[in-house]
Every structure is written in C-alpha cells, then in structure tokens.
Enzyme design. Structure first.
Site, mmCIF file in Angstrom:
data_model
loop_
_atom_site.group_PDB
_atom_site.id
_atom_site.type_symbol
_atom_site.label_atom_id
_atom_site.label_comp_id
_atom_site.label_asym_id
_atom_site.label_seq_id
_atom_site.Cartn_x
_atom_site.Cartn_y
_atom_site.Cartn_z
ATOM 1 N N HIS A 143 -5.859 2.971 1.380
ATOM 2 C CA HIS A 143 -4.951 4.006 1.557
ATOM 3 C C HIS A 143 -5.513 4.757 3.117
ATOM 4 O O HIS A 143 -5.052 5.184 4.112
ATOM 5 C CB HIS A 143 -4.588 5.173 0.805
ATOM 6 C CG HIS A 143 -3.879 4.620 -0.577
ATOM 7 N ND1 HIS A 143 -3.168 3.669 -0.532
ATOM 8 C CD2 HIS A 143 -4.412 4.796 -1.828
ATOM 9 C CE1 HIS A 143 -2.781 3.239 -1.995
ATOM 10 N NE2 HIS A 143 -3.531 4.195 -2.513
ATOM 11 N N ASP A 191 0.770 -1.036 0.024
ATOM 12 C CA ASP A 191 0.019 0.095 -0.012
ATOM 13 C C ASP A 191 1.003 1.270 -0.036
ATOM 14 O O ASP A 191 1.435 1.506 1.133
ATOM 15 C CB ASP A 191 -0.854 0.014 1.317
ATOM 16 C CG ASP A 191 -1.870 1.148 1.537
ATOM 17 O OD1 ASP A 191 -1.393 2.424 0.882
ATOM 18 O OD2 ASP A 191 -3.204 0.961 1.576
ATOM 19 N N HIS A 192 0.973 1.973 -1.114
ATOM 20 C CA HIS A 192 2.046 2.659 -1.238
ATOM 21 C C HIS A 192 2.156 4.178 -0.362
ATOM 22 O O HIS A 192 2.928 4.580 0.076
ATOM 23 C CB HIS A 192 2.487 3.241 -2.608
ATOM 24 C CG HIS A 192 1.517 4.237 -2.970
ATOM 25 N ND1 HIS A 192 0.248 4.255 -3.426
ATOM 26 C CD2 HIS A 192 1.356 5.707 -3.028
ATOM 27 C CE1 HIS A 192 -0.622 5.207 -3.717
ATOM 28 N NE2 HIS A 192 0.398 6.298 -3.828
#
Ligand code: BG6
Length: 516
Positions: free
Chosen positions: A251, A188-189
């Site tokens: 996010h 999950d950047h």
C-alpha cells in the site's frame, strides 16, 4: 474508460469465488457484487459460483449472501422478486481444490450456466484463499477443463504475494505455468480507493499543480497510514509479516509511486504501470545495515490507552510470542533518485495502535524566498497540498493570506474539499471498483509482476538488516505516534510531520464544506 472494455462486462461472465464461506467474501465480495448489480454494472448475463470445501446447499448459501449484503453492503437487499432475481444467479459447489474430478464436474455445471444466461465462456476466478493454494488451484482449473471455454479467463488474487522476493517469484512461477501475465489481476485494495485513483486527476488535470510537481518547488512528501486497531485475531499472520510486509511493500509504495510517477505517454494500463515501475526502480536502495538504521525506524506498541481505555501491548496479543520482535510501526526517509525528485525526501510512516485512523499524503512546498516583506515574519508557513485518502476523502490546500488590519500579520488558511462529506457513504467501495475493473479487463489498478518484484527487492534488505540486529527495535505506548526516532527522521532535514486527520494547528482558518 475505453468503450471496448465496457463492452466486455456487457458480454457477461461467470464469477467464481473460491473461499466463498470466508470473511473476505462475506464482508467485501458479495456486497461489492450486489452494488455492481444494483448499478447495472454486471449487465444481464452473469452468474456467480461460490466454492469452498464446506458442504452447503444452494439455499443456505443464498441466505449467507443475503445476510452479508444486509450487514455490509451500501445498498440494502431488495424485497421479493428483486432479490430473487439476483439470488438465483448464485450457486454453490463444495469442492476440494486439489481434486481434478471435482473441477470437471464444475466445468460441466458451468457450461450449463453459460447456456442458461447466454454467457460467452468468460470466466473470472477470484481466489479469496491462502496464497500457498494459488498454484494448486491454477493447475486444477487447467486440468479440470475450466480454461477450455472460448471466452477470456482471469485470475484475481490477494496479497500476501510471498514473504520476500524469492518466495514471491516462486509463487508467480507457479501461477504463470497456467495463466499469462495479462490474465492475472493482483489486488492491492489501496489502488481501489477513490482518492488514490484521484491522485492522477489532481496531478495531471490541474495547471497549478503540474508545473510545481518537482524538486524545484516541493520540499518533501509525507505519507501517513495510521491505524488505531491492533492486530485483533490476526496475531499469527501479522507476527510473521509485520508492518513492512503488511503495509509498506504494497500500500505505501503504491501510493508513493502514484505521487512520484511521470505522466504516462497514454492513459493505458501498461503505460501507467511502466511509469510506476520506473519510480520503484529509482528509489534509493539500502546498501548496508547502517543505512537501514539511519533511514528507517521500526517500533512495536506496548501497553497504553485508546479513548481513555487501557489496551494491551503487542506481546500480550493472542498468538503473539512474548518475546516477539515484529514491528507494528514503520517510518522511513526515502529518496527517488531521478531528475524530477533528486534531493526531495519522501517520509513514510505506518503503524497499528496510533492515535487516529487516517491515511493522508502531504505535499509540502518550498518556502518563497525570504524577501523584504517577509523578512521579519518568523512564522511564515509552507504551502501544503493534502490528499485525504481514508477514512475522510478529499483534498485541502494550505495558503498564507494577510490578516485584516494594519500590521502585516500572516494568516494561514486551509481550503478543503471534503469529498466524503458531499457524497456520503454512497461511494463505491474499493472492492467494487476492482471487481468491476477485473470484469472489464482493465488492469490499471492492479499490481503487475515487475512492480511487485521491484517492491520486494526494495524492502528485502531492510528485513535482512533487522534479522541481523533484532534488538534494534524501539517501543511506543499504544495510542501514541510511534517512537521518537520517527520525528528525528524529519528533524534532521529541518522538517516535521504535519498533523493528520484535520488536526491542524489552532491558528489556521478552515474553509471547508465539511462543517456546513
Ligand atoms: C490490509 C492489512 O492490507 O490493510 C491490514 O493487512 C490493514 O493489516 C488494512 O489493517 C488497512 O486497510 P484500510 O483500507 O482499512 O486502511
């Protein structure tokens, strides 16, 4: 960071990039690898293998890598021998990922690389591919002997992990037939972003925040992830996904858990992720369609303006049906029903085509009691702690002070530490951090299966309620802050969204390193 984990990188590894001719590899992965190399974080013993179906010579591939680094990396490629030393570590294989024979040949070529660079069989497989291929690749890796080496094997994968809980579970089961949970690194950047990682330090290393971090002192939490872009060329993907699956399930919920989690008993990846799962399980679920309507707002942008220029509505975007009911805006009033947070609303909102690009987390503190001194002051503003995640990185706190003079006028002052102003663009990118962590085997900032499962279980009832009432969609002109309903979510509790992106009210004095 645990020293033994650092040593793993020093031991060396082969990095396999599946989807090596794609956008993610070009924009993020090659630049990240180069930055890590320039900072000595790949060690001496490494090799990188690009894989895709398209035929390409090794020379062409190295040129592509050079081009991508020139365009997207925070380090410019060195000239001459410096560059050649890096580039020679890159090889390319054209491969049909379902073909076991091809994988066997890759396995032999890999052993040769490992001998040449004295790499002890550690292999990291980064799948920059569509998720429906994850299962096939995992199986061919196993059947083609790629997992027979003596070192470690890690699978790094990208979202979307499914479309809902059942599909995510199916995907997970396919992968788990081949890889153990501790070998799977789900990206999950947002967890790779500097300021998201900083939340732990802000919370747990500051004596004046930690004691206040609960429902006695915090009035509400506001998490905004605003984007100015529309769906660009991703209309086909986005129309199936919408803001709920694209941003909230991952996010937004990840940021919320970092804010709400209990201090872990040890700073160990499993302990931290255990605490995050507990938060996800404590978030009040949506028991009925009515409850979804009361606590969630979904919107879609119509034609509007950005920077004075007209922009089309969502339904006019490429690959989007003219009657689409996909949401491009999401706002909700969530509750974490545990001891620490009972009664504190967490307001979250995200959307495309909003007025600014900004991700910020606002912690609004409760007001001091209305004592004699302040009884006549209507304008006493609450204290805020604001964590600026993206694109500006930093924090500020808003306090009240006395305006110099004889009358007791109160002056709000925002004191800001703008981190990105200080270190400039030279901070590591999210992908850089995450690749480095995966290479070291540190899974703290990757999503564990039970986190993912809990997140899907939370959002699935929202999607189900929307399916029941597709007309229940509000519209907002592009370039505005979304439907009015998003304001009402807070208004009913006597709150409002605080401005983001440093657009504070006029009467606030700023003390900041961003303007010096
Ligand atoms: C991605 C979403 O995960 O995050 C995109 O798929 C979104 O729709 C992007 O634009 C936002 O990331 P960032 O880092 O630019 O805020």
């Amino acid at each position: 960071m645990d020293k033994t984990m650092d040593n793993v990188t020093a031991e060396g590894a082969v990095y396999f990039i599946f989807g090596a001719t794609g956008d993610l590899a070009r924009r993020k992965l090659f630049p990240a690898l180069y930055s890590l190399y320039r900072e000595g974080k790949l060690g001496d013993r490494f090799a990188i293998v690009g894989l895709a179906r398209r035929p390409r010579t090794v020379e062409q591939f190295r040129n592509d890598v050079h081009e991508s680094i020139r365009e997207f990396c925070r380090y410019k490629p060195e000239e001459g021998a410096g560059w050649r030393e890096f580039a020679e570590r890159f090889t390319y294989h054209s491969l049909d990922i379902g073909n076991v024979e091809g994988m066997r040949r890759l396995s032999e070529a890999t052993q040769e690389l490992e001998r040449r660079y004295e790499i002890p069989g550690n292999r990291l497989f980064y799948l920059a591919l569509a998720p429906d291929l994850f299962g096939t690749v995992s199986r061919t890796l196993r059947d083609g002997g790629m997992l027979d080496s003596r070192g470690w094997h890690r699978l790094v994968i990208e979202k979307p992990f499914g479309y809902d809980y059942p599909s995510a579970e199916r995907l997970n089961e396919e992968i788990r037939q081949v890889f153990r949970e501790d070998e799977v690194f789900r990206i999950d950047h947002y967890l790779g972003k500097e300021m998201v990682q900083n939340i732990e330090v802000i919370r747990f290393a500051n004596a004046f925040f930690e004691p206040l971090w609960n429902n006695n002192h915090i009035a509400n939490v506001q998490i905004t992830l605003a984007e100015t872009v529309g769906v660009e060329e991703r209309g086909a993907y986005y129309n199936k996904s919408g803001a709920l699956r694209d941003m909230v399930q991952n996010h937004m919920l990840q940021m919320l858990t970092m804010i709400a989690m209990e201090p872990p008993s040890r700073f160990d990846p499993e302990d931290i992720r255990d605490e995050k799962v507990k938060v996800l399980r404590s978030i009040r679920t949506f028991a009925s369609g009515d409850e979804v309507r009361r606590r969630v707002v979904r919107g879609q942008y119509t034609e509007g303006f950005a920077k004075g220029k007209p922009i089309p509505g969502y339904r006019q975007e490429d690959s989007v049906p003219a009657d689409s009911t996909t949401e491009t805006f999401f706002a909700a009033r969530l509750f974490v029903d545990n001891f620490r947070w009972a009664g504190v609303p967490f307001y979250v909102r995200t959307g495309k085509r909003l007025p600014v690009k900004s991700t910020e987390i606002v912690i609004e503190f409760k007001n001091v009691p209305n004592n004699v001194l302040f009884a006549r002051k209507q304008d006493l503003q609450p204290n805020l702690l604001v964590i600026r995640v993206n694109p500006m990185e930093g924090i500020y706190i808003k306090t009240n002070t006395k305006k110099p003079g004889n009358d007791m006028t109160i002056q709000p002052v925002a004191m800001e530490f703008c981190q990105s102003c200080l270190v400039g663009i030279n901070t590591p990118e999210a992908y850089e951090r995450l690749l480095h962590d995966a290479g070291r085997g540190d899974s703290t900032y990757f999503t564990r299966w039970d986190e993912l499962a809990a997140a899907w279980q939370l959002v699935d009832p929202i999607a189900a309620a929307w399916r029941e009432s597709p007309d229940d969609l509000a519209f907002y002109p592009a370039g505005t802050w979304g439907p009015e309903g998003a304001e009402d979510l807070l208004r009913q509790d006597g709150f409002r969204w605080w401005p983001v992106n440093g657009q504070e009210e006029d009467n606030v004095i700023w003390v900041t390193n961003s303007r010096t």
